[in-house]
Design an enzyme around this catalytic site. Sequence first.
Site, PDB file in Angstrom:
ATOM      1  CG  ASP A  65       7.757  -9.845 -16.432  1.00  0.00           C
ATOM      2  OD1 ASP A  65       6.561 -10.100 -16.156  1.00  0.00           O
ATOM      3  OD2 ASP A  65       8.180  -9.818 -17.590  1.00  0.00           O
ATOM      4  CE1 TYR A  67       0.232  -5.639 -14.259  1.00  0.00           C
ATOM      5  CE2 TYR A  67       0.911  -3.616 -13.152  1.00  0.00           C
ATOM      6  CZ  TYR A  67       0.176  -4.788 -13.163  1.00  0.00           C
ATOM      7  OH  TYR A  67      -0.611  -5.110 -12.090  1.00  0.00           O
ATOM      8  CG  PHE A  78       0.675  -7.385  -8.083  1.00  0.00           C
ATOM      9  CD1 PHE A  78      -0.027  -8.240  -8.911  1.00  0.00           C
ATOM     10  CD2 PHE A  78       1.655  -7.927  -7.249  1.00  0.00           C
ATOM     11  CE1 PHE A  78       0.217  -9.610  -8.906  1.00  0.00           C
ATOM     12  CE2 PHE A  78       1.907  -9.294  -7.236  1.00  0.00           C
ATOM     13  CZ  PHE A  78       1.190 -10.144  -8.072  1.00  0.00           C
ATOM     14  CG  HIS A 187      -0.773 -14.858  -9.981  1.00  0.00           C
ATOM     15  ND1 HIS A 187      -1.497 -13.890 -10.664  1.00  0.00           N
ATOM     16  CD2 HIS A 187       0.482 -14.361  -9.860  1.00  0.00           C
ATOM     17  CE1 HIS A 187      -0.708 -12.867 -10.937  1.00  0.00           C
ATOM     18  NE2 HIS A 187       0.502 -13.128 -10.465  1.00  0.00           N
TER      19      HIS A 187
END
Length: 220
Positions: A65, A67, A78, A187
Site C-alpha cells: 500500500d 507510503y 516504492f 522483501h
Amino acid sequence: MNVRIEESWKKALIQEFDKDYFHKLTDFVREEYNTQTIFPAAKNIFNAFEHTSFENVKVVILGQDPYHGPGQAHGLSFSVPDGVALPPSLINIYKEIEAETGKKMPATGDLTRWADQGVLLLNATLTVRAHNANSHEGRGWEIFTDAVIKTLSDQGKNIVFMLWGSYARKKKVLIDSHKHLILESAHPSPLSAYRGFFGNNHFKQCNEYLKAHGKMPVDW
C-alpha cells in the site's frame, strides 16, 4: 462508471468498473478523501497507469500500500517524489541494483523514469490514511489490482513480475508462469532484505529475459 484512468487501461478493465465492489470502493474512497487525510493526492491514485499504458507493460513491481507519511506517496509503488528522503526499502532496492549493475545510487527516489519505460509500479491497495498503514486494506482495492494482474497475465506477453515478500508472492497464483517470468524473493525492507532480497539478481534476470524476447531492457 466513468473512471478517470488512462484510456488503454479503461478499455482493458472496463468490466471491473461496473461491478458492485467497485461502486462500494468508490463511495468509500470518496468519503475518506472528504473526511480524512488520505495519500496519495486524489489526482495520483492511478498515477502508475498514467505512466505505463496497458500495451507497454514489460515489468510489474508489486507493493502493498502507499507510503503513509506526508509528501511521500505519489501513486507509484516504492517511489517518492523528487526531493523527499529515500525510504529504507528503496535504499535497499538501489543497493541491489548497484551490486548487480554497478550503477550508483541516485539522489532521487522518484521512479517515474522506470514507469515511463514500461515498469508498472503497482500497489495492491491504492490509497491509505495518513500515518495508518494498511488502513484501506480489504475495502476492494485488492480485488481491482488482482484483476489488473490477471488481465496482464491473460492478455500480455513475456512480462516480468517481481514479487518481493510474502504478501506479493501470494499473487503468483494469478500469473501464467508459462507465458511470463515470475521473480520471487524476500522483501527489500531492512527487516528482511538480508534474508534473500540482497543477491536475488532480479534486475539483471529481468533485462536478460526482456532482451531474449525482443524487448528493450530497463535502464534501472
